[in-house]
Each structure stands twice: as structure tokens, then as C-alpha cells.
Design a protein around this motif. Structure first.
Motif, PDB file in Angstrom:
ATOM      1  N   PRO A  34       0.786  -1.187   0.045  1.00  0.00           N
ATOM      2  CA  PRO A  34       0.041  -0.031  -0.041  1.00  0.00           C
ATOM      3  C   PRO A  34       0.983   1.221   0.081  1.00  0.00           C
ATOM      4  CG  PRO A  34      -0.605  -1.402   1.671  1.00  0.00           C
ATOM      5  CD  PRO A  34       0.735  -1.923   1.342  1.00  0.00           C
ATOM      6  N   ARG A  35       0.507   2.383  -0.690  1.00  0.00           N
ATOM      7  CA  ARG A  35       1.098   3.628  -0.766  1.00  0.00           C
ATOM      8  C   ARG A  35       1.015   4.393   0.504  1.00  0.00           C
ATOM      9  NH1 ARG A  35       2.723   5.451  -5.682  1.00  0.00           N
ATOM     10  NH2 ARG A  35       2.681   7.687  -5.349  1.00  0.00           N
ATOM     11  N   GLY A  36       1.700   5.236   0.936  1.00  0.00           N
ATOM     12  CA  GLY A  36       1.807   5.819   2.316  1.00  0.00           C
ATOM     13  C   GLY A  36       0.552   6.679   1.978  1.00  0.00           C
ATOM     14  N   ARG A  37      -0.075   7.107   3.348  1.00  0.00           N
ATOM     15  CA  ARG A  37      -1.261   8.081   3.222  1.00  0.00           C
ATOM     16  C   ARG A  37      -0.851   9.488   3.200  1.00  0.00           C
ATOM     17  NH1 ARG A  37      -3.749   6.993   8.635  1.00  0.00           N
ATOM     18  NH2 ARG A  37      -1.929   7.270   9.490  1.00  0.00           N
ATOM     19  N   ASP A  90      -5.997   8.307   1.470  1.00  0.00           N
ATOM     20  CA  ASP A  90      -6.009   6.986   2.282  1.00  0.00           C
ATOM     21  C   ASP A  90      -6.172   5.734   1.120  1.00  0.00           C
ATOM     22  OD1 ASP A  90      -5.788   5.257   4.182  1.00  0.00           O
ATOM     23  OD2 ASP A  90      -7.723   6.047   5.252  1.00  0.00           O
ATOM     24  N   ASN A  91      -5.963   4.606   1.758  1.00  0.00           N
ATOM     25  CA  ASN A  91      -5.959   3.434   0.895  1.00  0.00           C
ATOM     26  C   ASN A  91      -7.354   2.478   1.121  1.00  0.00           C
ATOM     27  OD1 ASN A  91      -3.452   3.436  -0.412  1.00  0.00           O
ATOM     28  ND2 ASN A  91      -2.642   3.392   1.632  1.00  0.00           N
ATOM     29  N   ARG A  92      -7.885   1.949   0.205  1.00  0.00           N
ATOM     30  CA  ARG A  92      -8.967   1.023   0.606  1.00  0.00           C
ATOM     31  C   ARG A  92      -8.574  -0.295  -0.374  1.00  0.00           C
ATOM     32  NH1 ARG A  92     -12.201   0.653  -3.939  1.00  0.00           N
ATOM     33  NH2 ARG A  92     -11.845   2.325  -5.594  1.00  0.00           N
ATOM     34  N   THR A  93      -9.628  -1.408   0.148  1.00  0.00           N
ATOM     35  CA  THR A  93      -9.380  -2.579  -0.420  1.00  0.00           C
ATOM     36  C   THR A  93     -10.294  -2.759  -1.590  1.00  0.00           C
ATOM     37  OG1 THR A  93      -8.774  -3.453   1.649  1.00  0.00           O
ATOM     38  CG2 THR A  93      -9.353  -5.148  -0.149  1.00  0.00           C
ATOM     39  N   ARG A 141      -5.922   3.482  -3.962  1.00  0.00           N
ATOM     40  CA  ARG A 141      -6.055   4.933  -3.498  1.00  0.00           C
ATOM     41  C   ARG A 141      -7.634   5.015  -2.963  1.00  0.00           C
ATOM     42  NH1 ARG A 141      -2.079   6.543  -0.427  1.00  0.00           N
ATOM     43  NH2 ARG A 141      -0.405   7.720  -1.410  1.00  0.00           N
ATOM     44  N   ALA A 142      -7.761   5.616  -1.773  1.00  0.00           N
ATOM     45  CA  ALA A 142      -9.146   6.209  -1.350  1.00  0.00           C
ATOM     46  C   ALA A 142      -8.942   7.543  -0.939  1.00  0.00           C
ATOM     47  CB  ALA A 142      -9.767   5.370  -0.493  1.00  0.00           C
TER      48      ALA A 142
END
Lengths: 379, 666
Positions: free
Chosen positions: B56-59, B70-73, B162-163
Motif C-alpha cells: 500500500p502507498r503511504g497516506r 487513504d487506501n482502500r481494499t 487509493r481512496a
């Protein structure tokens, strides 16, 4: 055995010609050692890399070996000279079988129609036909007492040529070449004159060129035969087997990866590694030391067969041994040489090593014949 | 036949067989003892494959620690080409057809052909399952699992994408991510000169930051891909995992941007533009108001507190790859309206009257005038020693301001006063040199500010040498190579060839506000550990300390009258933005500002500018806003700044709709 023989020592000492006293235990021991090694290698090649080991090949090959040893034991009871009387019917029977196998009765696998499917087993008559040819040629050449003129060369060539032609129809070039080796060696030994041998060689070369230019062999088979001349030419196709085989043997190095640890073997990079390419398993897992020991044992077997030929009391026995010698030596050289890229890739089994009932039993029968000739050299 | 013959023949046979053995031994020795290393290498290459899993990328957080990116699945349907090998073409087609139907049923219209194309796409490694549909609903996962025997080789994988919890907010700051392009991949992973041992290796289908902070801080944001060294068998089927390293998420970034200010700035910018669109400006032109930009900078350290560009875009559309059509909508058509452009750093505009600060300071510092020098603004100015109608310049809207001193000239935005200064600078150029340009450049105009964002433009501060140079380089595009007095008076009022970005102006005013320290603006404040807590100093990996570009003295003789004049802009009775700030209590929170109304060619409405900093005694916010083809600075642009300042000053929020287009000029 020891407890049984002790009371009769007195008697035996006098009867020095008793056949059982002359069993070649060196030959028996080497054959047994190589066979046990073979069963182990077959297991290593087929157990599978994951999950519970697949023992089906192991069990079957062990059964073949036991049958072979049984034949070895039983054959000592009878005199090899009786084979002379069996020569003609056996030759006819085997020729009929070879004819039947290329008829719809036979089944084909890997591009060659060479088997009879009997229940779970597959019978390969061309293997047994090797013995048939050896016996037939031995009987014929002995009958001529070394006096072989061109007409007789023609007759003998026809006798050898019939099964070869039938096998070429399958087509199984490797086995046919074994027949060629047997025939050449026995002709040489049986008194065929040098110039006649040269003539036959000429005919043979023309035949090979003719076959390569004809449609008897499939294109892929021709490729397989010629690719060893330049293994780099076609890495993905025909050369794949040979390249993988060479890599596998190479990476075994001096001491090998260890039994069941062959990195290439266990991932099955070499096709047919339990049959024609079985030597790669030896090379990879046991390394140079193991493979050289194996070749040494094999050398011992071949030497004892040669020695039996040398000691044989009659021409028939001597010819039988020479036939077996040619068969074993050629199969070894072709099968091992192919895996190392110095012989064309035409699949033939490595005697006592490769998985397969017909081949294993045939090899034991051949050794049984030699043992018999050796033990009866004084009677 | 003699008795020796068989013996001889047997010996010949023996020799032949013996030499065969020698050949085998020799070959075996060569392979296993002399060249075994070679085989070892080839065998390893045969057998071992490295498979990567993206981390995952950093927030991305705002200055207060609120999550902006943010990240989401995402549920991704994959097809394992290996499993399909056992099926013939018909069976494979049937399977893919079933899958396409199931995808379509779950609301993702899919054609068989597109699945087949995807499976044949060479960018995907045949060692790994190939993604064929992204963001599928949870129900589909259940259906596929229940009917697993109907879908051999099909599985659902969870991927981190990405979210954007704040939606499009600050989209131009953080930028968007997308699939790595072949060129980007080549630059990072392939060939000589590439960063061969990139510590965070990419796959041909990796995501990569394309713009904004996502691009600029790619090396921080990108996680360390997990790596699995697997052994494969001759069929290419994975056999076992030799080595496994789990993926490590990328570092978090904390921006200097304050979401509250950002949200308000974006809303006010958009509101104002949409309100102005289609109205008529006081000089009778139709305001097209296609675009605009606003930025807020902290004069104390160069921190960008807000950065908004209108029109904007939805970064979410790029998450799973944007369609070519949609992308064309964004960048095609009228390029000037390109929503992907961050106009704060990538928009170039003549600054208009907002430039007068630099002309005024240059005039005082060079000794052309003092802080109290006055001039009679009769509405027109005629260039010295010049005859003809083109020699006389007018104030905007033909205003006549009468006698104005330096401070007043700024408050009322007298053009005549600056024509006069510009003319004198030119007339006495031997004495003053390119004084205006020198001061403008000292404030950072004409060069990129160095902000930590990609795509920043440097603008232009023209001078005689530059003009000649441009003409020499391209006489067709620049037919005139000589600098005239007219060029100088144009420059003095921020017209002509001078071009700035909104960020340059905000930053220049910030330097004036803090007394002469020009900071390099920055949008990233700190780098935090993955999932870091911004309140825990231990989680801070690195802080981007403020960078001072240059420091200079502003003589109080210049600074005081200029500041006084600019402070009057929002004040009655004469300030050009007095109407926009009517009712705003500036006694506690005084505002230093300048309106600008920069002419556009071709009869288009003017670009409206407003630049301001506040509070004057402790400058905390420096703001620049530009509205393209939207009318006058005082009436069109100033209200945006007012409403950005209102919550910051503790003022009551005015009803924007009533004060949309308030009176005012320049």
C-alpha cells in the motif's frame, strides 16, 4: 545355501564341472546392485515434489526386478544349448508379435505403435525380440561353422532385417539401432568377412539416408536425431530435452544434490526422466562420484559378459554372449550418451535402470543366458 | 578359419566397447567436474522466479493530521493462465464467457473479447494471476467462491488502492496515481542509466504517482513491494516458496495544507466563478469566467495552507485506470480549461495592478521618489519626449484621482502614477538600470518558486535584453526586439509581457509581509512512518524545514507608505476593494491587499486579481486569487479572499450570494 552345501562338500570337490560351482557371482552381484540402484532412481524420478510420495512406479519396477531375478534363478536349471532348438519357433513367434503390434492390435504411445496393452501393463514385443534375434543369429551362424559366403550373409541379413523392418514401421528407431548393433557384432564374431561387413555398412548408410529423406520417420523424430549435432539450435523445441538433460547432469557436480534432492529432477525439468533419461537422475542426485560408480558397475557387467564369451566352450555360447554384449553396450552408450549430448536423442531404455517391464525382464533374460553359458563351460 | 580368429574378433569387440566407456567417462567428467558451475547457473535460472506483491502507498494527511488520501481494499477478479492450460480453447472460451456473464450480472458489463484481450496482454506476467475486473462487489466474490468448480483458475484478490475520504478536495495538491507507463517503467527498471537497483522495484503494472505530491514524493509514498522467491517446475507451476518478504507500506506524508482553509478556499473559488459566469463586467464585457485559482501561504515559513485550482477533477477516476475517452475529456477540447492543470503553479497571468507594489518599492529604493512623493493624476499620462496619440496613456475606466502620494496611488490604484514612474525609470535608465525588474525578481517573480510540486512554471519578468533575445531567437513570434518607454510603463502596471503564477504573487506578498524573507513554498511538511501518528514525534521520519531563498532589507521609507497604501485598499472611502470588505472589522485584523485587473487581448473580459495578507501586525496568511476573464479585481476577486479570511479572522460569514458582484474598481 551354506548349510545345505556343507555336508556334500566332499562330493562337490570331486565334481569340478558341476554348473552351479561356476555361477559368475561377480556378474550376478553387479546386476543386482545396478537393478537396486535403478529401482531407487525410478522412485526418485517419479515420487513427486509435493505431498505424499508416489510409490506406484517404485512398486511396479520392484516387481519387474523380482520377476527378472526369478528368471535368472530358474534359467540356471536348464542348459542354454536347448535354445538352439527353440531358435526357429521363437524367432517366428516374435516376428508375428512384431507384425501384430503394428496392426490395429497394438497401441501407440509417444508417436510409436510399439505396445500391447494387457490390463494395467504394456508389453513391448520389440524388447523380447532382441533375445529372439540373438538366439536366431547364434543358431544360424553356429550352423555355418564360420564359413559365411555372400549368400549366407544375405540369408543372415534377411533374418535380422525382418524384425528391424517391422520395428521401423512402429516407428522405433532407437530399438532398431539396438538390432543393428547386435547384428553387426554377431556377424563380426560369426565369421562374416570384412569386405562383406563393409558392404553391409554401405547398404546401412544408404538405408539411413533413405529413411531420413523418406516419410517413414516423423519430422520431430528426424529433428531429435540430428539436434545433438547442435543443441543450441532450438532450445524450446527438439533441443529442449537434450539441453535440460545436460544442465541436469552438469549441476550434479562432483558429489550431486543427494538422493531425492535433485533440483531439476524433483521439478521434472527433464521429460521421460524415469525411462530413457534416467541417467540424468543418477547424474544430478549422485554426482560424478555416483555416476562414475554406476558406469563402473556397468563396465563390470559388460566385462563379465565379454569374459563369458571368451570362456565359452562352444561357438553357440560365444555368439549368444557377444549378442548380449552388443545389446547391453550399445544401449548403455546410446542411453547415457544421449543424456550427455554426445549421441542423438532416440529413446532407448538403459538396461536395469529405466522404468519398464519388458525392458527390465529382457535385460535379465539376457544376463541369464550369459550366466548359463558361463556356468556350463565345462560340460 | 584359424583358431585365433574368434579370439582376435572378440578382442576387437572388447576394444570397441572399452572405448565407448572411455568416451562416456570423459564426457561425464567434463560435464560434472569441469563445467558444473555453468549448469548450476542455468538450472537456477530454470527453476526460480521472483514474484512481487505491491505494498500500500503511504497516506497523505493535512497539517492537523486529518487523512486526505487513504487506501482502500479493492476486490480484483483474476484469472490464472496456468489453470487454463489444462483446458482446450473451447473450454476456455466457455469459462470466460461464463465469467463475462457473471461480471455483467454484478453490474460490470464485460465482453468475452475484452477478457481474452486482457489474458493475452503481454504486460502481465504469465506467472501470476491476471486481473480482469477491478472493484467488483462483494457478492460476486461469494458467487465465484460458491461455484468454484465452474470457474477454475478464477479467484478474487484484495488489492490496496487509493481512496479519497475528502473526495476531490485538494486534488491538485496530492495529484493522482495511475498505472506506470512503459516509458516510466523503462526509466526506472530497464536499460543502462536507469536506477537499476531501485530499492522499491516496479512491475509493468505497478501504480505510480503521476502528478502533484503523489508524483513528487513517489519514493516516500511507494511501499516496498513484497517479494516471493518461488520455485517452479518444468511446466512453470509454482512448487514452493523459497523466500518471502512481506510488503511494507510507504511512508505517510503530512501536508502543510490545512483542510479547513482548503475546503473554504475551494468552495469560495468555485462559488464565485460559477456566480460570475455569464454576467457582465462594469466595462460591459461578458465574463466567461472559465477558470481560476487561489492559494494561501504562511508568510512565516512558506507553508502552503491552501491551494485550489478551478476547474478540478476527480482523482478517484484514475484509481483503476482512467478510460481513454474520459481522459480525453479532461485534457482535450479547450486546453485552457484543462481541469488537470494546477493553475496555482501552472497558470501564467499578467499580474496587473498587483505588480505596483514592486514598482513602488523599486522607485523608493532606487531613489526615484521618497515615500511621500506625490503626483497629480489628471487621468492621463504622456510619455516624455513623445508625440502622437499613442504617447498618452489613460487610467483604467478613465478615472481621475487628482493629487496622490505613494500610499494613495496604491489605495486608489492610480495607473498614471505608475506610468510616470515607469517612464522615469526608462528615461533615466543609465542611473536606475532595470530597477523594477530587479526588485520584482528579488521577490521571486520570473523564476520558479521551487515548491515541492511538479509542473511549476517560472513566469516572466521582461527586460530589454530578454526582449532582444526572444526576437533574435524567433523573429516571427516576436517581431519587435527593441524595448521602448511604452514597454516600461506597461511593466510598471503589471501589463505587457510580465507573467506570474498565483503562487509567485502570494509568496512575494508574503515576503513583503514578513519584512524581506522569501521562502521556498512547500506543501509537504513532514514525512511520517507508515500509518504514523502525527502527534507522536517518534513517528516523524523527517521534517521539511523552511527554506529561505533570499533575505533582503525593505527600507522603512518604502515599506511604511506602501503598507499604509495597501491597507487602505479594503477601506473606505477610496479603497478599490472597499465594497467587497464592507462590514469586515479591520481594526483587530487589518488587511494589506491589492486589487488587479489585468487586460486580456481579443475583447475578452479582464482577469481579476486580488492579493492580500493579514493580519498586518502579525502576518499569518498571504493569499492570491485570480479569476480568468471574470472582470475587476475589486469586485470579482476580492470577495473570494474576504470569505477565506472571515473564518480565520473570527468574522461572521457573510451571505455570499448577496455580495457576489459588489461595486469596486481597478
Amino acid at each position: 545355501m551354506a548349510t545345505l552345501t556343507r555336508p556334500s562338500t566332499e562330493l562337490n570337490r570331486r565334481d569340478l564341472s558341476a554348473p552351479w560351482r561356476h555361477i559368475d557371482w561377480v556378474l550376478v552381484a553387479s546386476v543386482l546392485l545396478v537393478s537396486v540402484m535403478g529401482v531407487t532412481m525410478v522412485f526418485s524420478a517419479t515420487r513427486g515434489a509435493e505431498g505424499p510420495a508416489d510409490t506406484s512406479y517404485l512398486k511396479r519396477q520392484a516387481v519387474f526386478m523380482v520377476i527378472g531375478v526369478g528368471i535368472l534363478a530358474l534359467s540356471t536349471l536348464t542348459d542354454y544349448r536347448r535354445l538352439r532348438d527353440l531358435a526357429l519357433p521363437a524367432y517366428i513367434a516374435l516376428s508375428l508379435l512384431l507384425l501384430a503390434v503394428v496392426s490395429p492390435l497394438g497401441t501407440s504411445s509417444k508417436g510409436a505403435q510399439a505396445w500391447f496393452a494387457i490390463g494395467n501393463f504394456q508389453l513391448q514385443p520389440s524388447e523380447f525380440a532382441k533375445i529372439g534375434l540373438i538366439v536366431a543369429l547364434a543358431a544360424l551362424l553356429e550352423h555355418w561353422h564360420g564359413d559365411v559366403d555372400l549368400r549366407r550373409v544375405g540369408i543372415a541379413s534377411a533374418v535380422a532385417g525382418l524384425p528391424m523392418a517391422l520395428i521401423l514401421l512402429q516407428p522405433d528407431l532407437g530399438t532398431m539401432l539396438v538390432f543393428v548393433a547386435i547384428t553387426v557384432a554377431m556377424f563380426l564374431m560369426g565369421g562374416v568377412k570384412g569386405r562383406h561387413l563393409l558392404l553391409l555398412t554401405l547398404v546401412g548408410v544408404i538405408g539411413v539416408v533413405g529413411v531420413l529423406n523418406s516419410n517413414v520417420l516423423k519430422e520431430y523424430q528426424k529433428d531429435r536425431l540430428t539436434v545433438f549435432l547442435d543443441p543450441e539450435s532450438d532450445k524450446g523445441g527438439s533441443a529442449y530435452n537434450v539441453n535440460q538433460s545436460i544442465i541436469t547432469i552438469q549441476q550434479g557436480g562432483l558429489t550431486g544434490d543427494g538422493l531425492f534432492q535433485g533440483r531439476q529432477t524433483q521439478l521434472r525439468f527433464v521429460p521421460e526422466q524415469q525411462t530413457d533419461f534416467i541417467f540424468t537422475v543418477v547424474g544430478e542426485e549422485l554426482g560424478f562420484l555416483g555416476a562414475a560408480t554406476f558406469l563402473g558397475l556397468y563396465g563390470l557387467i559388460v566385462w563379465r559378459v565379454w569374459r563369458a564369451a571368451n570362456l565359452a566352450r562352444d561357438t553357440f555360447g560365444q555368439l549368444l554372449c557377444v549378442g548380449v554384449l552388443a545389446m547391453l553396450a550399445f544401449q548403455l552408450f546410446e542411453s547415457v550418451g544421449m543424456t550427455m549430448g554426445i549421441m542423438p536423442a532416440t529413446g532407448i531404455p538403459l538396461p536395469f535402470m529405466s522404468y519398464g517391464g519388458s525392458s527390465t525382464i529382457t535385460s535379465f533374460v539376457a544376463i541369464a543366458v550369459v550366466l548359463n553359458v558361463h556356468m556350463r563351460r565345462f560340460r | 578359419m584359424d583358431s585365433e580368429s574368434p579370439r582376435l574378433r572378440l578382442s576387437i569387440l572388447g576394444v570397441i566397447v572399452f572405448s565407448l566407456f572411455v568416451a562416456l567417462f570423459a564426457r561425464l567428467y567434463f560435464l560434472q567436474v569441469m563445467s558444473s558451475e555453468e549448469g548450476e547457473l542455468e538450472a537456477t535460472a530454470n527453476r526460480v522466479r521472483v514474484v512481487q506483491t505491491e505494498a500500500p502507498r503511504g497516506r497523505i494527511l493535512d497539517a492537523e493530521g486529518r487523512v486526505i488520501v487513504d487506501n482502500r481494499t479493492s476486490l480484483v477478479v483474476t484469472v490464472d493462465p496456468h489453470e487454463l492450460e489444462d483446458y482446450d480453447e473451447d473450454a476456455t472460451d466457455e469459462l470466460l464467457l461464463r465469467l463475462a456473464q457473471e461480471l455483467t450480472r454484478s453490474g460490470m458489463p464485460t465482453k468475452l473479447a475484452s477478457l481474452e484481450r486482457r489474458l493475452d496482454d503481454p504486460q502481465y506476467s504469465p506467472l501470476q494471476p491476471i486481473p480482469v475486473a477491478v472493484d467488483v462487489p462483494e457478492e460476486l466474490e461469494v458467487i465465484l467462491a460458491e461455484r468454484a468448480e465452474d470457474f477454475p483458475g478464477v479467484s478474487v484478490r484484495r488489492e490496496s488502492v487509493r481512496a479519497y475520504p475528502e473526495g476531490q478536495l485538494a486534488a491538485h495538491v496530492f495529484g493522482y496515481v495511475g498505472r506506470i507507463s512503459p516509458e516510466e517503467y523503462e526509466a526506472r527498471m530497464g536499460g543502462p542509466g536507469a536506477e537499476d537497483d531501485d530499492p522499491k522495484p516496479y512491475q509493468p503494472d505497478s501504480s505510480i504517482g503521476k502528478t502533484g505530491v503523489e508524483y513528487q514524493y513517489e519514493s516516500e509514498l511507494r511501499g516496498m513491494p513484497g517479494e516471493k522467491v518461488i520455485e517452479i517446475d518444468s511446466g512453470g507451476k509454482p512448487v514452493r516458496v523459497i523466500e518471502e518478504r512481506p510488503p511494507v507500506p510507504g511512508n505517510d506524508l503530512q501536508l502543510t495544507v490545512d483542510l479547513d482553509i482548503q475546503r473554504n478556499a475551494e468552495a469560495q473559488l468555485a462559488d464565485q466563478i460559477e456566480r460570475l459566469r455569464g454576467t457582465f463586467t462594469p466595462d460591459g464585457k461578458r465574463a466567461r469566467a472559465p477558470a481560476g485559482a487561489v492559494t494561501v501561504v504562511d508568510p512565516a515559513n512558506g507553508h502552503v495552507l491552501a491551494m485550489a485550482s478551478y476547474p478540478t477533477y476527480d482523482p478517484d477516476e484514475f484509481v483503476n485506470g482512467i478510460s481513454a475517452e474520459r481522459y480525453e475529456q479532461y485534457v482535450g477540447g479547450d486546453a485552457a480549461d484543462n481541469p488537470l492543470t494546477n493553475r496555482v503553479i501552472g497558470g501564467l497571468y499578467p499580474p496587473g495592478s498587483t505588480f505596483k507594489l514592486f514598482t513602488a518599492e523599486a522607485a523608493v529604493e532606487k531613489g526615484l521618489i521618497t515615500g511621500s512623493t506625490g503626483y497629480n493624476d489628471g487621468g492621463t499620462y504622456t510619455l516624455q519626449g513623445c508625440n502622437g496619440p499613442a504617447c498618452t496613456r489613460q487610467n483604467a475606466q478613465r478615472a481621475v484621482h487628482g493629487y496622490v502620494d505613494l500610499a494613495q496611488s496604491l489605495t486608489v490604484s492610480s495607473d498614471v502614477y505608475y506610468y510616470w514612474l515607469g517612464d522615469r525609470f526608462w528615461h533615466d535608465r543609465d542611473q536606475y538600470g532595470d530597477g523594477i525588474q530587479e526588485i520584482a525578481r528579488r521577490y521571486g517573480l520570473g523564476a520558479p518558486s521551487g515548491i515541492d510540486l511538479p509542473g511549476e512554471l517560472g513566469g516572466l519578468v521582461p527586460d530589454p535584453a530578454l526582449k532582444q533575445q526572444r526576437h533574435d531567437a524567433n523573429p516571427v513570434a516576436f517581431p519587435e526586439g527593441t524595448w521602448y518607454a511604452g514597454d516600461n510603463v506597461n511593466l510598471a502596471i503589471g501589463q505587457g509581457d510580465v507573467l506570474v503564477t498565483p503562487l509567485q504573487l502570494a509568496n512575494a506578498y508574503a515576503a513583503f509581509a514578513n519584512g524581506g524573507t522569501l521562502y521556498q513554498p512547500q506543501v509537504v511538511w513532514r514525512i511520517l512512518q507508515p500509518k504514523g501518528d502525527p502527534d507522536d514525534p517518534a513517528d516523524v521520519v523527517r521534517t521539511n524545514e523552511p527554506v529561505v531563498v533570499r533575505q533582503f532589507d525593505i527600507p522603512s521609507g518604502a515599506r511604511d507608505p506602501i503598507e499604509r497604501g495597501l491597507a487602505g485598499v479594503v477601506e473606505p472611502p477610496e479603497g478599490t476593494a472597499k465594497n467587497a470588505f464592507e462590514g469586515f472589522d479591520t481594526t483587530e485584523w487589518s488587511i494589506v491587499s491589492k486589487t488587479g485587473t489585468a487586460e486580456n487581448s481579443g475583447g475578452k473580459a479582464d482577469n481579476a486579481w486580488f492579493v492580500a495578507y493579514a493580519p498586518a501586525d502579525d502576518p499569518s496568511y498571504s493569499v492570491a486569487v485570480v479569476l480568468e476573464e471574470a472582470g475587476f479585481g475589486g469586485s470579482s476577486a476580492a470577495p473570494v479572499v474576504r470569505r477565506i479570511f472571515e473564518p480565520l479572522a473570527g468574522e461572521e460569514t457573510t451571505d455570499a450570494s448577496t455580495s457576489a458582484v459588489v461595486g469596486g474598481n481597478d
